[in-house]
Scaffold this motif. Structure first.
Motif, mmCIF file in Angstrom:
data_model
loop_
_atom_site.group_PDB
_atom_site.id
_atom_site.type_symbol
_atom_site.label_atom_id
_atom_site.label_comp_id
_atom_site.label_asym_id
_atom_site.label_seq_id
_atom_site.Cartn_x
_atom_site.Cartn_y
_atom_site.Cartn_z
ATOM 1 N N ASP A 102 -94.644 86.452 40.300
ATOM 2 C CA ASP A 102 -93.435 86.708 41.069
ATOM 3 C C ASP A 102 -92.304 87.397 40.326
ATOM 4 O OD1 ASP A 102 -92.758 84.635 39.395
ATOM 5 O OD2 ASP A 102 -91.915 83.353 40.960
ATOM 6 N N THR A 103 -92.558 87.859 39.098
ATOM 7 C CA THR A 103 -91.473 88.536 38.386
ATOM 8 C C THR A 103 -91.281 89.943 38.956
ATOM 9 O OG1 THR A 103 -92.853 89.543 36.675
ATOM 10 C CG2 THR A 103 -92.061 87.277 36.267
ATOM 11 N N LEU A 104 -90.134 90.478 38.711
ATOM 12 C CA LEU A 104 -89.844 91.840 39.151
ATOM 13 C C LEU A 104 -90.849 92.813 38.537
ATOM 14 C CD1 LEU A 104 -88.079 93.911 40.588
ATOM 15 C CD2 LEU A 104 -86.613 93.938 38.549
ATOM 16 N N GLU A 105 -91.175 92.626 37.269
ATOM 17 C CA GLU A 105 -92.128 93.508 36.592
ATOM 18 C C GLU A 105 -93.509 93.440 37.261
ATOM 19 O OE1 GLU A 105 -90.177 91.261 34.958
ATOM 20 O OE2 GLU A 105 -88.749 92.675 34.089
ATOM 21 N N ASP A 106 -93.939 92.231 37.649
ATOM 22 C CA ASP A 106 -95.231 92.075 38.336
ATOM 23 C C ASP A 106 -95.245 92.831 39.652
ATOM 24 O OD1 ASP A 106 -96.406 90.377 36.403
ATOM 25 O OD2 ASP A 106 -95.535 88.594 37.344
ATOM 26 N N ARG A 107 -94.183 92.682 40.418
ATOM 27 C CA ARG A 107 -94.122 93.354 41.724
ATOM 28 C C ARG A 107 -94.113 94.872 41.569
ATOM 29 N NH1 ARG A 107 -89.193 90.056 44.118
ATOM 30 N NH2 ARG A 107 -88.746 90.090 41.908
ATOM 31 N N ILE A 108 -93.339 95.353 40.616
ATOM 32 C CA ILE A 108 -93.294 96.800 40.379
ATOM 33 C C ILE A 108 -94.657 97.300 39.929
ATOM 34 C CG2 ILE A 108 -92.354 98.584 38.851
ATOM 35 C CD1 ILE A 108 -89.672 96.997 38.966
ATOM 36 N N TYR A 118 -96.529 93.704 48.766
ATOM 37 C CA TYR A 118 -96.697 92.675 47.747
ATOM 38 C C TYR A 118 -96.060 91.403 48.275
ATOM 39 C CZ TYR A 118 -96.806 90.994 42.841
ATOM 40 O OH TYR A 118 -97.058 90.326 41.674
#
Length: 135
Positions: A102-108, A118
């Motif tokens: 759920d981190t921003l980096e994961d979503r990006i 996502y």
């Protein structure tokens, strides 16, 4: 991809000609998602790992693949990258990532490798259903 239309029998809505592959290594979630989507009228196949997902996508034209990221062996990111690099047949499936990452980096990262949407676990089934309709 076709969209929901009213059921003339009054039992809600049905979906015509939409085939979905649900990929997750959590057996209970895989079962719950496939049952729920079938109730909504979708044709649903399942896979519990990335290798099986790639194999099924190579011989079945899916409109949508709901794809977990964290799986043993080939993970969801690699499955998505491979499907985008070499789409099966002439059908390019939409990809909806379903993951606890759920981190921003994961979503990006998920969107950058080719996912169309996502959704972070846990999620409400109604939200999943709405996202599927929007794709």
């Amino acid at each position: 991809m076709r969209y929901p239309r009213p059921d003339t029998g009054g039992s809600g809505s049905t979906v015509v000609d939409v085939r979905i592959l649900v990929v997750d290594d959590e057996a209970d979630l895989l079962d719950a998602l496939s049952r729920g989507l079938r109730r909504e009228g979708y044709a649903v196949d399942t896979a519990d790992n990335g290798e099986e997902a790639l194999a099924k996508a190579s011989w079945t034209p899916y409109d949508l693949i709901c794809l977990d990221l964290t799986m043993p062996g080939i993970d969801g990111l690699e499955v998505c990258e491979r499907l985008r690099a070499e789409p099966p047949d002439e059908v390019v499936p939409r990809i909806l990532m379903l993951t606890a990452r759920d981190t921003l980096e994961d979503r990006i990262r998920g969107l950058d490798v080719g996912a169309d949407d996502y959704l972070v676990k846990p999620f409400a089934f109604d939200e999943l259903s709405a996202r599927i309709r929007s794709l």
